[in-house]
Write a protein that holds these residues in place. Structure first.
Motif, PDB file in Angstrom:
ATOM      1  N   SER A  92       0.804  -1.224   0.000  1.00 24.97           N
ATOM      2  CA  SER A  92       0.000   0.000   0.000  1.00 24.97           C
ATOM      3  C   SER A  92       0.838   1.276   0.000  1.00 24.97           C
ATOM      4  CB  SER A  92      -0.948   0.009   1.206  1.00 24.97           C
ATOM      5  OG  SER A  92      -0.215  -0.015   2.416  1.00 24.97           O
ATOM      6  N   GLN A  93       2.053   1.203   0.507  1.00 25.83           N
ATOM      7  CA  GLN A  93       2.886   2.408   0.612  1.00 25.83           C
ATOM      8  C   GLN A  93       3.357   2.919  -0.739  1.00 25.83           C
ATOM      9  OE1 GLN A  93       3.837  -0.650   1.367  1.00 25.83           O
ATOM     10  NE2 GLN A  93       5.832  -1.003   0.426  1.00 25.83           N
ATOM     11  N   VAL A  94       3.287   2.102  -1.795  1.00 26.25           N
ATOM     12  CA  VAL A  94       3.807   2.543  -3.090  1.00 26.25           C
ATOM     13  C   VAL A  94       2.747   3.228  -3.948  1.00 26.25           C
ATOM     14  CG1 VAL A  94       5.437   0.617  -3.053  1.00 26.25           C
ATOM     15  CG2 VAL A  94       3.380   0.453  -4.475  1.00 26.25           C
ATOM     16  N   TYR A  95       1.479   3.126  -3.578  1.00 30.60           N
ATOM     17  CA  TYR A  95       0.400   3.623  -4.423  1.00 30.60           C
ATOM     18  C   TYR A  95      -0.062   5.019  -4.026  1.00 30.60           C
ATOM     19  CZ  TYR A  95       0.134  -1.214  -5.983  1.00 30.60           C
ATOM     20  OH  TYR A  95       0.436  -2.442  -6.495  1.00 30.60           O
ATOM     21  N   ASP A  96      -0.709   5.682  -4.984  1.00 29.89           N
ATOM     22  CA  ASP A  96      -1.322   6.988  -4.764  1.00 29.89           C
ATOM     23  C   ASP A  96      -2.791   6.752  -4.405  1.00 29.89           C
ATOM     24  OD1 ASP A  96      -2.609   9.446  -4.973  1.00 29.89           O
ATOM     25  OD2 ASP A  96      -1.518  10.058  -6.769  1.00 29.89           O
ATOM     26  N   SER A  98      -5.113   8.975  -3.525  1.00 32.95           N
ATOM     27  CA  SER A  98      -5.929  10.179  -3.547  1.00 32.95           C
ATOM     28  C   SER A  98      -7.315   9.948  -4.148  1.00 32.95           C
ATOM     29  CB  SER A  98      -5.208  11.301  -4.305  1.00 32.95           C
ATOM     30  OG  SER A  98      -4.852  10.894  -5.612  1.00 32.95           O
ATOM     31  N   TYR A  99      -7.479   8.937  -4.975  1.00 35.01           N
ATOM     32  CA  TYR A  99      -8.810   8.611  -5.494  1.00 35.01           C
ATOM     33  C   TYR A  99      -9.495   7.537  -4.650  1.00 35.01           C
ATOM     34  CZ  TYR A  99     -12.519   6.670  -8.399  1.00 35.01           C
ATOM     35  OH  TYR A  99     -13.736   6.204  -8.843  1.00 35.01           O
ATOM     36  N   TYR A 100      -8.811   6.451  -4.384  1.00 35.84           N
ATOM     37  CA  TYR A 100      -9.448   5.315  -3.700  1.00 35.84           C
ATOM     38  C   TYR A 100      -9.579   5.518  -2.186  1.00 35.84           C
ATOM     39  CZ  TYR A 100      -8.792   2.797  -8.062  1.00 35.84           C
ATOM     40  OH  TYR A 100      -8.840   2.412  -9.384  1.00 35.84           O
ATOM     41  N   GLY A 101      -8.664   6.257  -1.611  1.00 32.07           N
ATOM     42  CA  GLY A 101      -8.747   6.516  -0.182  1.00 32.07           C
ATOM     43  C   GLY A 101      -8.051   5.495   0.680  1.00 32.07           C
ATOM     44  N   SER A 102      -8.266   4.216   0.404  1.00 30.85           N
ATOM     45  CA  SER A 102      -7.689   3.160   1.236  1.00 30.85           C
ATOM     46  C   SER A 102      -7.771   1.828   0.495  1.00 30.85           C
ATOM     47  CB  SER A 102      -8.450   3.043   2.559  1.00 30.85           C
ATOM     48  OG  SER A 102      -9.769   2.555   2.321  1.00 30.85           O
ATOM     49  N   PRO A 103      -6.958   0.846   0.910  1.00 30.01           N
ATOM     50  CA  PRO A 103      -7.072  -0.496   0.316  1.00 30.01           C
ATOM     51  C   PRO A 103      -8.461  -1.096   0.503  1.00 30.01           C
ATOM     52  CG  PRO A 103      -4.994  -0.286   1.490  1.00 30.01           C
ATOM     53  CD  PRO A 103      -5.806   0.940   1.825  1.00 30.01           C
ATOM     54  N   PRO A 223       2.321   3.684  -9.109  1.00 32.11           N
ATOM     55  CA  PRO A 223       3.466   4.402  -8.524  1.00 32.11           C
ATOM     56  C   PRO A 223       4.174   5.345  -9.481  1.00 32.11           C
ATOM     57  CG  PRO A 223       3.489   2.096  -7.873  1.00 32.11           C
ATOM     58  CD  PRO A 223       2.422   2.223  -8.910  1.00 32.11           C
ATOM     59  N   LEU A 224       4.179   5.008 -10.785  1.00 35.31           N
ATOM     60  CA  LEU A 224       4.794   5.885 -11.773  1.00 35.31           C
ATOM     61  C   LEU A 224       3.687   6.500 -12.614  1.00 35.31           C
ATOM     62  CD1 LEU A 224       7.438   6.927 -13.084  1.00 35.31           C
ATOM     63  CD2 LEU A 224       7.294   4.982 -14.659  1.00 35.31           C
ATOM     64  N   GLU A 225       3.543   7.806 -12.571  1.00 37.19           N
ATOM     65  CA  GLU A 225       2.465   8.488 -13.278  1.00 37.19           C
ATOM     66  C   GLU A 225       2.498   8.153 -14.762  1.00 37.19           C
ATOM     67  OE1 GLU A 225       0.699  13.033 -13.904  1.00 37.19           O
ATOM     68  OE2 GLU A 225       2.500  12.683 -12.708  1.00 37.19           O
ATOM     69  N   SER A 226       1.345   7.925 -15.341  1.00 38.28           N
ATOM     70  CA  SER A 226       1.264   7.544 -16.745  1.00 38.28           C
ATOM     71  C   SER A 226       0.156   8.303 -17.453  1.00 38.28           C
ATOM     72  CB  SER A 226       1.002   6.039 -16.872  1.00 38.28           C
ATOM     73  OG  SER A 226       0.764   5.672 -18.223  1.00 38.28           O
ATOM     74  N   SER A 227       0.425   8.656 -18.704  1.00 37.32           N
ATOM     75  CA  SER A 227      -0.610   9.209 -19.569  1.00 37.32           C
ATOM     76  C   SER A 227      -1.388   8.087 -20.236  1.00 37.32           C
ATOM     77  CB  SER A 227       0.029  10.096 -20.650  1.00 37.32           C
ATOM     78  OG  SER A 227       0.726  11.168 -20.079  1.00 37.32           O
ATOM     79  N   VAL A 228      -2.421   8.461 -20.962  1.00 38.96           N
ATOM     80  CA  VAL A 228      -3.199   7.541 -21.793  1.00 38.96           C
ATOM     81  C   VAL A 228      -2.706   7.688 -23.229  1.00 38.96           C
ATOM     82  CG1 VAL A 228      -5.502   6.936 -22.636  1.00 38.96           C
ATOM     83  CG2 VAL A 228      -5.206   7.789 -20.289  1.00 38.96           C
ATOM     84  N   LEU A 229      -2.413   6.573 -23.879  1.00 41.24           N
ATOM     85  CA  LEU A 229      -2.073   6.609 -25.293  1.00 41.24           C
ATOM     86  C   LEU A 229      -3.357   6.617 -26.113  1.00 41.24           C
ATOM     87  CD1 LEU A 229      -0.211   6.367 -27.776  1.00 41.24           C
ATOM     88  CD2 LEU A 229      -0.242   3.875 -27.421  1.00 41.24           C
ATOM     89  N   VAL A 230      -3.471   7.575 -27.017  1.00 40.53           N
ATOM     90  CA  VAL A 230      -4.613   7.659 -27.927  1.00 40.53           C
ATOM     91  C   VAL A 230      -4.103   7.450 -29.348  1.00 40.53           C
ATOM     92  CG1 VAL A 230      -6.522   9.064 -28.778  1.00 40.53           C
ATOM     93  CG2 VAL A 230      -5.773   9.284 -26.391  1.00 40.53           C
TER      94      VAL A 230
END
Length: 240
Positions: A92-96, A98-103, A223-230
């Motif tokens: 859990s320590q590696v994830y962001d 901010s959306y999910y709130g918790s495991p 853990p590593l921010e990613s864009s969406v490929l279109v």
């Protein structure tokens, strides 16, 4: 920067992402899909197709996971939630969050998504909406879909499938897309949370057939921010 531990995965996991996660993840506006044909590739037990169909949108999902007895497929998805939730909680320590709130909330979303998927999946007696199929060959005619999505499969398993597979898979998605249609893929990092080394090379190879761009994802987590490929399929193939 400290390197994050890789996600421990053998084989390809079947995910249970929610409709709302798809909207945020891919930056799509569902109201604009009315009258269009949509395909979710490697959709697993996600509720995206079920929710679109409930809104009257012509949606389909393709995944080898759908083969066999339907109750057994749902049971397997339920076990996968147990397995993946334990892995996520342990790391859990590696994830962001901010959306999910918790495991715990992350798991509840998965469980609710599975229930929505299960009802729709098991009600589709003729199997028309959920096809047991895998890249790089899909059982659809060319120039069919206005929008094709692929979540947490292509590029995430880059170390397992390699560059040649990804080129063949992207060509197949472009074949199935209608001229002017879009393919959206997320995330663009591997399970080791590293960029895909051959992504730009693939885009150069496909430049005659598709215009590539990147848009932000509205679903923070990996853990590593990613864009969406279109990838937008060109209406007339360019000569190179």
């Amino acid at each position: 920067m400290e390197k994050k531990p890789a996600y421990p995965q053998t084989g390809v996991a079947s995910t249970c992402r929610s409709y709302e996660e798809y909207e945020r993840m891919f930056g799509i506006e569902t109201d604009k899909l009315t009258g269009k044909k949509v395909l979710d590739v490697a959709g697993g037990a996600s509720s995206f197709t079920a929710r679109l169909c409930a809104r009257g949108i012509d949606a389909y999902a393709a995944d080898p996971f759908y083969a066999g007895d339907r109750q057994a497929v749902v049971a397997l998805a339920r076990r996968e939630i147990e397995t993946s939730s334990a892995k996520v909680a342990a790391m859990s320590q590696v994830y962001d969050w901010s959306y999910y709130g918790s495991p715990e909330r992350h798991r509840r979303i998965r469980e609710a998504s599975l229930e929505s998927f299960a009802v729709h999946f098991q009600s589709e007696a003729d199997g028309e909406r959920y096809l047991a199929a895998s890249l790089p060959r899909l059982p659809f005619e060319s120039d069919t879909f206005s929008l094709i999505l692929c979540s947490h499969f292509l590029f995430l398993y880059a170390d397992q499938f390699g560059e040649a597979f990804h080129e063949a898979a992207l060509r197949e998605l472009l074949r199935a897309a209608m001229p002017g249609g879009e393919i959206r893929i997320y995330p663009l990092v591997t399970l080791a949370w590293e960029p895909v080394s051959y992504l730009n090379r693939l885009l150069d190879i496909l430049a005659a057939d598709a215009e590539a761009s990147f848009v932000p994802s509205g679903l923070p987590f990996v853990p590593l921010e990613s864009s969406v490929l279109v990838l937008r399929k060109k209406t007339i193939r360019s000569e190179r």
